[in-house]
Design an enzyme around this catalytic site. Sequence first.
Site, mmCIF file in Angstrom:
data_model
loop_
_atom_site.group_PDB
_atom_site.id
_atom_site.type_symbol
_atom_site.label_atom_id
_atom_site.label_comp_id
_atom_site.label_asym_id
_atom_site.label_seq_id
_atom_site.Cartn_x
_atom_site.Cartn_y
_atom_site.Cartn_z
ATOM 1 N N SER A 23 0.911 -1.286 0.069
ATOM 2 C CA SER A 23 0.038 -0.019 -0.037
ATOM 3 C C SER A 23 0.735 1.449 0.041
ATOM 4 O O SER A 23 0.444 2.386 -0.033
ATOM 5 C CB SER A 23 -1.137 0.049 1.007
ATOM 6 N N ASN B 281 -4.468 6.880 -1.241
ATOM 7 C CA ASN B 281 -3.859 7.521 0.228
ATOM 8 C C ASN B 281 -3.236 8.711 -0.119
ATOM 9 O O ASN B 281 -2.773 9.489 0.621
ATOM 10 C CB ASN B 281 -2.981 6.411 0.293
ATOM 11 N N HIS C 18 -2.999 -3.290 -5.820
ATOM 12 C CA HIS C 18 -3.436 -2.764 -4.337
ATOM 13 C C HIS C 18 -4.990 -3.093 -4.207
ATOM 14 O O HIS C 18 -5.833 -2.211 -4.398
ATOM 15 C CB HIS C 18 -2.978 -1.294 -4.256
ATOM 16 N N GLU D 81 -6.255 -0.762 -7.074
ATOM 17 C CA GLU D 81 -5.146 0.049 -7.895
ATOM 18 C C GLU D 81 -4.177 -0.838 -8.630
ATOM 19 O O GLU D 81 -3.542 -1.567 -7.940
ATOM 20 C CB GLU D 81 -4.767 1.011 -6.939
HETATM 21 P P1 NAD Z 1 -1.060 -9.089 8.072
HETATM 22 O O1 NAD Z 1 -0.180 -8.788 9.233
HETATM 23 O O2 NAD Z 1 -2.249 -9.389 8.524
HETATM 24 O O3 NAD Z 1 -0.583 -10.540 7.257
HETATM 25 C C1 NAD Z 1 0.945 -10.570 6.802
HETATM 26 C C2 NAD Z 1 1.453 -12.093 6.642
HETATM 27 O O4 NAD Z 1 2.505 -12.225 5.804
HETATM 28 C C3 NAD Z 1 1.463 -12.531 8.022
HETATM 29 O O5 NAD Z 1 0.600 -13.704 8.254
HETATM 30 C C4 NAD Z 1 3.079 -12.990 8.045
HETATM 31 O O6 NAD Z 1 3.165 -14.294 8.675
HETATM 32 C C5 NAD Z 1 3.148 -13.363 6.575
HETATM 33 N N1 NAD Z 1 4.618 -13.029 6.190
HETATM 34 C C6 NAD Z 1 5.493 -11.973 6.686
HETATM 35 N N2 NAD Z 1 6.420 -12.013 5.845
HETATM 36 C C7 NAD Z 1 6.386 -13.257 5.014
HETATM 37 C C8 NAD Z 1 7.285 -13.747 4.012
HETATM 38 N N3 NAD Z 1 8.602 -13.458 3.699
HETATM 39 N N4 NAD Z 1 6.805 -14.678 3.214
HETATM 40 C C9 NAD Z 1 5.496 -15.235 3.649
HETATM 41 N N5 NAD Z 1 4.755 -14.919 4.643
HETATM 42 C C10 NAD Z 1 4.984 -13.700 5.135
HETATM 43 O O7 NAD Z 1 -0.950 -7.877 7.098
HETATM 44 P P2 NAD Z 1 -1.902 -7.452 6.188
HETATM 45 O O8 NAD Z 1 -2.885 -6.445 6.602
HETATM 46 O O9 NAD Z 1 -2.603 -8.548 5.416
HETATM 47 O O10 NAD Z 1 -0.973 -6.625 5.025
HETATM 48 C C11 NAD Z 1 -0.356 -7.574 4.001
HETATM 49 C C12 NAD Z 1 0.013 -6.447 3.137
HETATM 50 O O11 NAD Z 1 -0.987 -5.783 2.380
HETATM 51 C C13 NAD Z 1 1.035 -5.205 3.463
HETATM 52 O O12 NAD Z 1 1.861 -5.070 2.345
HETATM 53 C C14 NAD Z 1 0.065 -4.067 3.441
HETATM 54 O O13 NAD Z 1 0.785 -2.996 3.329
HETATM 55 C C15 NAD Z 1 -0.810 -4.307 2.393
HETATM 56 N N6 NAD Z 1 -2.084 -3.793 2.705
HETATM 57 C C16 NAD Z 1 -2.858 -3.815 3.732
HETATM 58 C C17 NAD Z 1 -4.060 -3.278 3.960
HETATM 59 C C18 NAD Z 1 -4.629 -3.359 5.392
HETATM 60 O O14 NAD Z 1 -5.729 -2.511 5.278
HETATM 61 N N7 NAD Z 1 -4.338 -4.187 6.244
HETATM 62 C C19 NAD Z 1 -4.453 -2.701 2.719
HETATM 63 C C20 NAD Z 1 -4.108 -2.608 1.632
HETATM 64 C C21 NAD Z 1 -2.940 -3.197 1.560
#
Ligand code: NAD
Length: 506
Positions: free
Chosen positions: A123, A194, A144, A156
């Site tokens: 993001s 954003n 995204h 996106e």
């Molecule tokens: P989260 O913490 O809920 O999940 C991340 C997962 O990835 C965890 O289960 C972790 O164990 C796993 N992980 C970490 N490193 C890893 C690796 N090297 N290989 C495999 N698995 C791995 O996070 P999230 O909120 O789901 O966010 C994930 C991505 O999505 C981030 O890049 C975040 O910026 C993006 N994002 C999040 C949101 C939101 O609102 N939460 C919205 C849009 C984008």
Amino acid sequence: MTCSLQAAPVLVVGAGIMGTGIAQVAAQAGHAVWLFDVREGAAAAALQKLAATLEGLVAKGRLAAEAAQATLARIEGVASLQQAAHAGLVVEAIVEQLDAKQSLFRELEGIVSPTAVLATNTSSISVTAIANGLQHPGRLVGMHFFNPVPLMKLVEVVSGLHTEPAVAEAVFELARTWGKVPVHARSTPGFIVNRIARPYYAEALALLQEQACTPAVLDACLRSAGFRMGPCELMDLIGHDTNFAVTQSVFDAYFFDKRYVPSPLQREMVEGGLLGRKSGRGFYRHGEGAAAAAPPVLVADAPMQARELVVHGSGAVADWLEQALTRALAPQGWGPGRQAGSGWTGVAIDERRLVQTDGRPAHVLAEQLGQADVAVFDWLLATPPAPGAALAYALPQAASEHWAGQAPAWLAALGLVPLRVADSSGLVVARTVAMLVNEAADAVLHGVCSADAADAAMKLGVNYPAGPFEWLQRQGRNAVVAVLRALDAEYRGERYRVSPLLQRQR
Ligand code: NAD
């Protein structure tokens, strides 16, 4: 590279909140999906949780049992990245760290087929930077999604400098078949949503910093303008730590452009642990026992007094003012006159004026008119406004006590709830909307997205009641620029500079 991803098996890496949602959406669209997480058991746990969620939807009659079963049957948790060898698309949703994402994609490059597409759900990190060091950086694209993925329509599709147009196009088409509304974006800080949304928070924080009004007043005014949540309640929901971090990262990424300067007030809240809902207190108190914030109600009970009433202006607001005043005064057997060509919108009440803001604060208007008894009121984005809609207004300090009672009484007679704010440029809604339009204009000027994409992104990604270019169309370029110029004149500095795109539109 030409590619179609329509029937491709999908590997989702990262079984957190986003990865699980992406896996669900892909499976619902008929793809075979593998879900991998570096934490042992995380993928299985995510699938169990998803099964429970889908069961709940079935129980509520919102999903057919067969559809839920078919979705779950298509997703398999896997214990190794090797499954990537069979995937046509890999979507990464791991931790938001550049080095983690770079090393994951470098590892994946050694496994995937030469035609596979690699997508990142980042993001905030540059897609160009994530692709740096890959042997085939052209196949990496941003995809995204917004949270919660199954419900939020916007995707996106973010192209970095390396991304091949055919790859972005294939992911765009795929997102469409997943029932989403994709928009193309160039990899720049904050992408579309954003970035364009920054002023929604920043202008509220600036008004609070200078004690222009309370959070409840800001929220009431912007909700009445059609936003689903006011900025203060929204920051409390997002979490001030997260919101502050996003603002700071955009500010840093634009080399400290004052347009994005973070708020000292918000930093203090973060430092003090006032994070919003998650910590029980932000602008408001949350959690058990916390009283709901009292909606601001102003009962303007001064009886309206006037010998003559003339509605000025020619647009929808002036038309509505005339209708509403005609209705309000009918029982007394009189009504307003109308003057269309006077160059301002509002009501002349004898020698006093109630003026829709053109950006100028009330004291500036008073000085120019040589009349202290003036009031400015905020933009009414929708006419007729809902009965009881909150509307900000301001008076010059020199206004008489009589007028300080009369101005809100006349606004209340129109069926509005007038809320007095400090006498500053563009009040609340006009200031916020003009800055959102300005930011969107710069995004288009810089090739981040098209005007249509900006409109779709803001309506679908953050539920705005209209897109910035729709507001520009409705309010008019001159009105938007006038508010920005007034802000620029009052505050000086870079923050309120008018986008060249708007300056050139004459
Ligand atoms: P989260 O913490 O809920 O999940 C991340 C997962 O990835 C965890 O289960 C972790 O164990 C796993 N992980 C970490 N490193 C890893 C690796 N090297 N290989 C495999 N698995 C791995 O996070 P999230 O909120 O789901 O966010 C994930 C991505 O999505 C981030 O890049 C975040 O910026 C993006 N994002 C999040 C949101 C939101 O609102 N939460 C919205 C849009 C984008």
